[in-house]
Design a protein around this motif. Structure first.
Motif, PDB file in Angstrom:
ATOM      1  N   THR A 166      34.822  33.767  33.295  1.00 34.53           N
ATOM      2  CA  THR A 166      35.596  33.672  32.055  1.00 34.53           C
ATOM      3  C   THR A 166      37.077  33.420  32.361  1.00 34.53           C
ATOM      4  N   ALA A 214      34.374  36.501  44.672  1.00 33.80           N
ATOM      5  CA  ALA A 214      33.591  36.156  43.477  1.00 33.80           C
ATOM      6  C   ALA A 214      33.231  34.682  43.433  1.00 33.80           C
ATOM      7  N   LEU A 215      32.936  34.101  44.585  1.00 33.33           N
ATOM      8  CA  LEU A 215      32.400  32.732  44.598  1.00 33.33           C
ATOM      9  C   LEU A 215      30.962  32.807  44.117  1.00 33.33           C
ATOM     10  N   PHE A 228      41.463  41.169  31.214  1.00 33.79           N
ATOM     11  CA  PHE A 228      40.219  41.927  31.315  1.00 33.79           C
ATOM     12  C   PHE A 228      40.372  43.341  30.763  1.00 33.79           C
ATOM     13  N   GLU A 229      41.613  43.822  30.695  1.00 35.77           N
ATOM     14  CA  GLU A 229      41.871  45.133  30.106  1.00 35.77           C
ATOM     15  C   GLU A 229      42.964  44.962  29.065  1.00 35.77           C
ATOM     16  N   HIS A 236      32.105  41.113  38.673  1.00 39.49           N
ATOM     17  CA  HIS A 236      33.245  40.219  38.835  1.00 39.49           C
ATOM     18  C   HIS A 236      32.861  38.739  38.787  1.00 39.49           C
ATOM     19  N   ALA A 271      40.965  28.823  42.276  1.00 35.78           N
ATOM     20  CA  ALA A 271      41.966  29.376  41.362  1.00 35.78           C
ATOM     21  C   ALA A 271      43.069  28.360  41.075  1.00 35.78           C
ATOM     22  N   LEU A 328      38.184  31.671  34.657  1.00 35.86           N
ATOM     23  CA  LEU A 328      38.322  30.264  35.036  1.00 35.86           C
ATOM     24  C   LEU A 328      38.227  29.352  33.825  1.00 35.86           C
ATOM     25  N   MET A 386      44.801  43.379  35.923  1.00 34.91           N
ATOM     26  CA  MET A 386      43.682  43.164  35.011  1.00 34.91           C
ATOM     27  C   MET A 386      44.177  42.993  33.578  1.00 34.91           C
ATOM     28  N   PRO A 441      40.745  36.117  28.127  1.00 40.26           N
ATOM     29  CA  PRO A 441      41.022  35.651  29.490  1.00 40.26           C
ATOM     30  C   PRO A 441      40.893  34.148  29.654  1.00 40.26           C
ATOM     31  N   ARG A 442      39.865  33.564  29.004  1.00 40.39           N
ATOM     32  CA  ARG A 442      39.606  32.147  29.280  1.00 40.39           C
ATOM     33  C   ARG A 442      40.678  31.235  28.706  1.00 40.39           C
ATOM     34  N   PRO A 470      35.583  25.335  36.740  1.00 38.90           N
ATOM     35  CA  PRO A 470      36.700  25.456  35.793  1.00 38.90           C
ATOM     36  C   PRO A 470      37.095  24.116  35.177  1.00 38.90           C
ATOM     37  N   ASN A 484      36.767  40.314  46.302  1.00 36.18           N
ATOM     38  CA  ASN A 484      35.647  39.872  47.130  1.00 36.18           C
ATOM     39  C   ASN A 484      35.309  38.429  46.809  1.00 36.18           C
ATOM     40  N   ILE A 532      45.014  31.215  33.609  1.00 33.66           N
ATOM     41  CA  ILE A 532      45.544  31.880  34.792  1.00 33.66           C
ATOM     42  C   ILE A 532      44.517  31.718  35.909  1.00 33.66           C
ATOM     43  N   MET A 570      42.743  33.031  39.150  1.00 31.83           N
ATOM     44  CA  MET A 570      42.610  34.388  39.678  1.00 31.83           C
ATOM     45  C   MET A 570      41.783  34.377  40.955  1.00 31.83           C
ATOM     46  N   PHE A 585      39.819  36.916  43.375  1.00 32.76           N
ATOM     47  CA  PHE A 585      39.310  38.281  43.333  1.00 32.76           C
ATOM     48  C   PHE A 585      39.218  38.872  44.731  1.00 32.76           C
TER      49      PHE A 585
END
Lengths: 368, 426
Positions: free
Chosen positions: B328, A90-91, A57-58, B322, A152, B330, A52, A77-78, A104, A88, A82, A84, A86
């Motif tokens: 973000t 995250a679709l 994100f962190e 998430h 991704a 992406l 993260m 992040p944006r 994206p 689960n 990168i 990513m 996830f």
């Protein structure tokens, strides 16, 4: 695996959520360009937190994270570019597969025709040609996983992070996807940082594995090195099965020591320099122990009592009482002419000093 | 063996029957309660909007005879005789007032004609044969015909329009309340025409009600969405506290809240005092923020806000964080991620909240009644006026029916656009 360019670098990274407890402690790690590196560890060991922080994100509490040599501390992040995947997936459930993949690209202001072409290429890469119009909810778990990977990759990032992406799949699908992910990574030559708690998955896919425990990296090495030459008791037991014996050093001769386990004296290979009287943890792989060997063949030979035998198809798992341990396990391959063993038998076992690794006890490093 | 199977089938059948019987028995008390307190009154109210038996009950024979009248020239003597007798009876049973009012709506001036006629008929007194309907067809040879008597009382009895009005008023079922509610009117000859613009009341009022409700819904959405988002993003402990802050006004008495707005917004109220004290307003031009449409909108938005926040919150809570992270990472800005990923997923909540607020707003009564003054009244206040003051229940019922149609239409549109099964009410 091209060249030696360092793609990602953690330097002295600390992370604390509440200002007191460090979930990541003094982390130093380099990932080379094109490498498949897995962060492996039990839950709560800090591996996901590392991912993260890398994704943005962190924020690290201390230390620096660099991508291609540039600190990314202030990069949102944006802007990190990168890819990513996830845990689960995250679709986005309200968008079709095609729209998920186009997102994206659209936010990068790529013109319409290019978007369509790239989406088609990404879907071909994950072998889901023609799935543009489907909704994520209409896909199976494995297909959703492939879409998440395609999303991704569709904007051609050079670094892809995957956070336990196969956790929700059943075993057979997981093995198939491990192969798929590896194939895609090799095809594109992207750098992958992969997080999992499944050591078999880590072994099967990675160029190198970083084993996490309680916020620290215990060892970073290629899978076979981790297996054959674990440096810590935690790594020895976390990667594959291992028998641990605890003892004190009686004498040292070059890199072989003699250790007293309380009941027996065991000859072992010293991984780190230890002096007489120091405590050591001895690790012996179950499959490296011979049952009823020719007398004198091994310098470690002991009498053992058979407590339990489990038949597991390709091998037998025999539980013994020996050298002060009551759960010493050995594996006997189910091959022609393997020795017949019965419960409560007294048997002899043997192993070489090189297969018995004398490690610094884990608790000693914790104190230091 | 077949016997055993049939036996088993029967017992399965009877057990499923028993189950459904049990289910019905369990909901029976509620069904009875709803039937008595909701469906029956609603039905009777809706019936009242089309059912007008007063004239038909009072002048049955006259109307029966008028039905065969061709409306060219004047009706026959029999009609005059029956009318005279029934008008006298109506006066005796004290229903003439209602009858006259009703007929007067179709042709003004007839109220006076009827009461004058009734008064004078009483002084003439009954004649022989009056109570023998079978003879009523023949003019009594020993007396003046009823036609001449009535024409002597008032010239109106010599106009075909008068009889047409009576015939029209005698219809048991009528659309006139609905026509009234839609600012239409029916001329004596049965044609439907729009009221002249200066007499149109209800359609503009309905339009205003819909517009104000829409404005309140938009206000609630604009104010409520960020609040719901904040609560949904907050850690559980803080979320509960924030939710409590939303709910406390919800649990407070409506009257208390409305009165508080009066205290705040009146011309000598807190807000005006502050503005004057801050020098933003002169003491003589204090803003009129209450007892007008502003007051209605401010107070109603406040009252209805929880109905927007709660459905929104319940939808937002189910959207895992998430998605936004993915959006973000992406490459999307917060705004892009919000517009493309978050907002579409909250649409069921937006729909549910908006529908709830809008439907509650178009039927709202208490708040506009208290703080609406003269210009801030809505259609429900007009319904209440016809129920309690003008006592024109038929019109009140028709306006209520119109409102019901609006709500149902809105619901159907919403179902088409969003899908009712997708919405969450909390």
């Amino acid at each position: 695996m091209s060249g030696k360019t360092v793609h990602v670098e953690f330097e002295g990274v600390n992370k604390s959520y509440d200002g007191r407890k460090l979930v990541v402690r003094d982390l130093n790690l380099r990932v080379e360009e094109g490498e498949f590196l897995t962060l492996l560890g039990p839950s709560g060991s800090g591996k996901t937190t590392c991912l993260m922080m890398l994704a943005g994100f962190e924020d690290p509490t201390g230390g620096v994270i660099r991508i291609f040599g540039d600190s990314v501390g202030k990069v949102p992040p944006r802007r990190r570019n990168i890819g990513m995947v996830f845990q689960n997936y995250a679709l986005f459930p309200h968008l079709s597969v095609g729209e998920n993949l186009a997102y994206p690209l659209e936010v990068r202001r790529i013109e319409r025709a290019g978007v369509v072409e790239r989406v088609r290429r990404a879907l071909r890469l994950v072998r889901l040609e023609g799935f543009e119009g489907r909704r994520p909810g209409e896909l199976s778990g494995g297909q959703q996983q492939r879409v998440a990977i395609a999303r991704a990759l569709v904007f051609e990032p050079r670094l892809v992070l995957m956070d336990e992406p196969l956790g929700a799949l059943d075993r057979r699908l997981r093995e198939e996807m491990q192969y798929e992910i590896r194939r895609i990574q090799r095809t594109l030559g992207v750098t992958v940082v992969y997080v999992t708690h499944d050591q078999q998955e880590a072994m099967a896919m990675s160029d190198r594995v970083a084993v996490f425990n309680r916020g620290r990296i215990e060892q970073v090495a290629p899978p076979e090195v981790l297996y054959e030459e674990p440096e810590r008791g935690f790594v020895a037991t976390f990667i594959g099965d291992n028998n641990l014996l605890f003892g004190r050093v009686l004498g040292v001769e070059r890199d072989i020591c003699e250790a007293d386990t309380g009941t027996d004296v065991v000859k072992a290979f010293l991984v780190a320099p230890r002096g007489v009287g120091d405590r050591v943890t001895l690790a012996i792989r179950p499959e490296r122990v011979a049952l009823d060997p020719e007398p004198g063949r091994y310098s470690n030979e002991f009498e053992a009592q058979v407590d339990d035998i489990a038949f597991l198809g390709d091998h037998l798992r025999v539980r013994l009482t020996v050298c002060g341990s009551t759960d010493f396990v050995i594996k006997i391959a189910n091959t022609v002419g393997h020795g017949a063993v019965l419960e409560d038998d007294r048997v002899r076992i043997g192993f070489t000093p090189l297969d018995c690794r004398a490690l610094v006890p884990d608790e000693e490093r914790e104190e230091g | 063996m077949p016997g055993v199977i049939a036996e088993a089938g029967r017992s399965r059948l009877s057990s499923s029957f028993l189950r459904s019987l049990k289910a019905w028995l369990l909901v029976l008390p509620l069904l009875a309660f709803i039937g008595v307190t909701f469906i029956v009154p609603l039905g009777s109210m809706l019936t009242r909007s089309v059912h007008a038996p007063v004239v038909a009950d009072a002048l049955p024979e006259t109307l029966a005879l008028l039905r065969s009248w061709d409306a060219a020239g004047l009706p026959g003597e029999a009609v005059y005789a029956a009318a005279a007798r029934e008008i006298r009876t109506a006066r005796e049973t004290r229903t003439l007032g209602q009858v006259a009012t009703r007929i007067n709506r179709l042709k003004s001036g007839l109220r006076g004609v009827l009461s004058r006629t009734a008064r004078q008929l009483r002084s003439i007194g009954p004649r022989p044969g009056d109570h023998e309907p079978e003879r009523a067809g023949q003019p009594p040879d020993d007396a003046t015909p009823w036609r001449d008597t009535l024409l002597g009382i008032d010239d109106a009895w010599g106009e075909a329009d008068t009889w047409l009005a009576i015939r029209r008023a005698g219809e048991r079922f009528t659309a006139r309340h609905y026509l009234n509610a839609l600012d239409l009117t029916q001329s004596v000859d049965g044609g439907v025409v729009a009221q002249p613009p200066e007499l149109r009341i209800y359609l503009p009022l309905l339009g205003r009600t819909l517009l104000v409700s829409l404005a309140i819904t938009v206000l609630c959405l604009v104010l409520g969405y960020p609040v719901a988002y904040l609560i949904a993003q907050a850690p559980p402990k803080r979320a509960n506290l924030l939710l409590l802050l939303v709910l406390v006004p919800f649990w407070t008495s409506l009257l208390v809240r409305t009165t508080s707005w009066i205290v705040l917004l009146q011309s000598q109220g807190v807000v005006n005092d502050l503005l004057v004290a801050a020098g933003l307003l002169g003491d003589e031009d204090r803003l009129a923020m209450i007892y007008n449409m502003t007051g209605t909108m401010v107070a109603m938005t406040h009252v209805l806000l929880p109905f927007m926040v709660l459905p929104l919150y319940s939808v937002m809570r189910t959207i895992p964080p998430h998605y936004m992270r993915a959006a973000t990472s992406l490459g999307g800005t917060f705004f892009q991620a919000f517009r493309r990923v978050y907002w579409p997923q909250t649409l069921p909540g937006v729909g549910a909240g908006s529908l709830l607020v809008f439907i509650l707003a178009i039927g709202y009564y208490i708040t506009p009644a208290l703080v609406g003054g003269r210009t801030g009244q809505l259609i429900s206040n007009m319904i209440a006026y016809h129920m309690q003051q003008s006592l024109n229940w038929g019109l009140a019922a028709a306006l209520g029916g119109l409102l019901l149609v609006c709500v149902v239409a809105l619901y159907l549109v919403f179902d088409r656009l969003v899908g009712v099964d997708r919405m969450r009410l909390g």
